[in-house]
Enzyme design. Structure first.
Site, short mmCIF file in Angstrom:
data_model
loop_
_atom_site.label_atom_id
_atom_site.label_comp_id
_atom_site.label_asym_id
_atom_site.label_seq_id
_atom_site.Cartn_x
_atom_site.Cartn_y
_atom_site.Cartn_z
N ASP A 1 1.35 -0.92 -0.89
CA ASP A 1 0.52 -0.25 0.11
C ASP A 1 -0.51 0.54 -0.69
O ASP A 1 -0.13 1.41 -1.50
CB ASP A 1 1.35 0.75 0.93
CG ASP A 1 2.20 0.08 2.00
OD1 ASP A 1 2.35 -1.16 1.95
OD2 ASP A 1 2.71 0.80 2.88
N HIS B 1 6.11 -4.83 -4.98
CA HIS B 1 6.68 -6.12 -4.59
C HIS B 1 5.93 -7.26 -5.29
O HIS B 1 4.75 -7.12 -5.63
CB HIS B 1 6.60 -6.29 -3.08
CG HIS B 1 7.39 -5.26 -2.33
ND1 HIS B 1 8.55 -5.56 -1.64
CD2 HIS B 1 7.21 -3.92 -2.18
CE1 HIS B 1 9.04 -4.45 -1.08
NE2 HIS B 1 8.23 -3.44 -1.40
N SER C 1 0.11 6.04 -8.33
CA SER C 1 -0.33 5.25 -9.46
C SER C 1 -1.19 4.07 -9.06
O SER C 1 -1.82 4.07 -8.01
CB SER C 1 0.88 4.78 -10.26
OG SER C 1 0.48 4.43 -11.56
#
Length: 260
Positions: free
Chosen positions: A86, A142, A227
């Site tokens: 995200d 992911h 990050s």
């Protein structure tokens, strides 16, 4: 002048002891008290979170929270790549024949980012996408594709800010920070790189998937601070979806492009 002052201040504050202090507080029971204000400040959608606030013993545990998979469906198709995080798409484009790419008008080299000239040469004239995760974002990473892990290395020591000011005034935070680099063989037999970049003060990038074969959409790790993730694709191996532009927002599982 502004850039030099910024860099000097970060060098003074980005040390071992300041890092440890932040980590200790975030992992202490007392940090639990600020979770509600953290949620309000960053407008976090608790309806997506798999646990109630009471279930998190520390701020750190909340920061690395999981999200119910129903809220992050993974785009189907073996040749379709999905967003690994995200995030905001910070920068996107073609890597030059000299092996450079731009983020906030700052030039980076593949050799510096990947720490190896041979690895860097694979992505000459290819495609790059830089994803920035803010403190408000879900911080688990992911896999963007089905892929076989060809090589995985850890580079760098310190980490500097990768927020807007850090990317603009920092030296070269993306290629200089502590980072985890994974080279994957994709379904089209081409190679892509997933580069997880640590942020200011906290270098931890925790890998949770130790398998040599990654499945698109499955969790591979998480950050313990805001990050950046950089994806690299070989030349003529990937086509970016038209919806993916600099400044756009993406979520885990959404289509970012197609392998050629």
């Amino acid at each position: 002048m502004k850039q030099r002052v910024y860099q000097s201040l970060i060098e003074l504050t980005n040390g071992k002891w300041s890092s440890l202090a932040i980590q200790r507080f975030a992992k202490s029971p007392v940090s639990r008290k600020i979770i509600p204000s953290y949620i309000r400040t960053y407008r976090i959608q608790m309806g997506e979170v798999s646990q109630s606030i009471e279930a998190f013993p520390t701020l750190h545990d909340f920061f690395i929270r999981k999200i119910d998979s129903q809220h992050r469906p993974i785009v189907e198709g073996e040749m379709i790549a999905s967003s690994p995080v995200d995030a905001k798409v910070e920068s996107i484009g073609s890597i030059t024949s000299n092996g450079t790419f731009l983020v906030k008008e700052k030039s980076y080299t593949l050799t510096d980012l990947l720490g190896n000239i041979e690895h860097a040469s694979k992505y000459i004239d290819g495609t790059y996408i830089v994803f920035y995760l803010s403190p408000a974002d879900y911080h688990r990473i992911h896999s963007p594709v089905d892929g076989h892990v060809k090589q995985q290395v850890t580079l760098g020591e310190k980490s500097y800010p990768v927020n807007q000011a850090g990317l603009t005034y920092g030296k070269t935070p993306i290629s200089g920070n502590y980072r985890q680099v994974t080279h994957l063989v994709c379904p089209n037999t081409k190679t892509c790189a997933v580069v997880s970049v640590g942020a200011m003060l906290v270098n931890s990038i925790q890998m949770t998937n130790l398998s040599r074969d990654w499945k698109k959409g499955e969790e591979i790790g998480y950050f313990t601070f805001g990050s950046t993730v950089v994806l690299l694709f070989e030349k003529n191996a990937f086509h970016v979806d038209s919806s993916i532009i600099a400044g756009s927002r993406v979520r885990v599982g959404e289509k970012i492009g197609s392998m050629l």
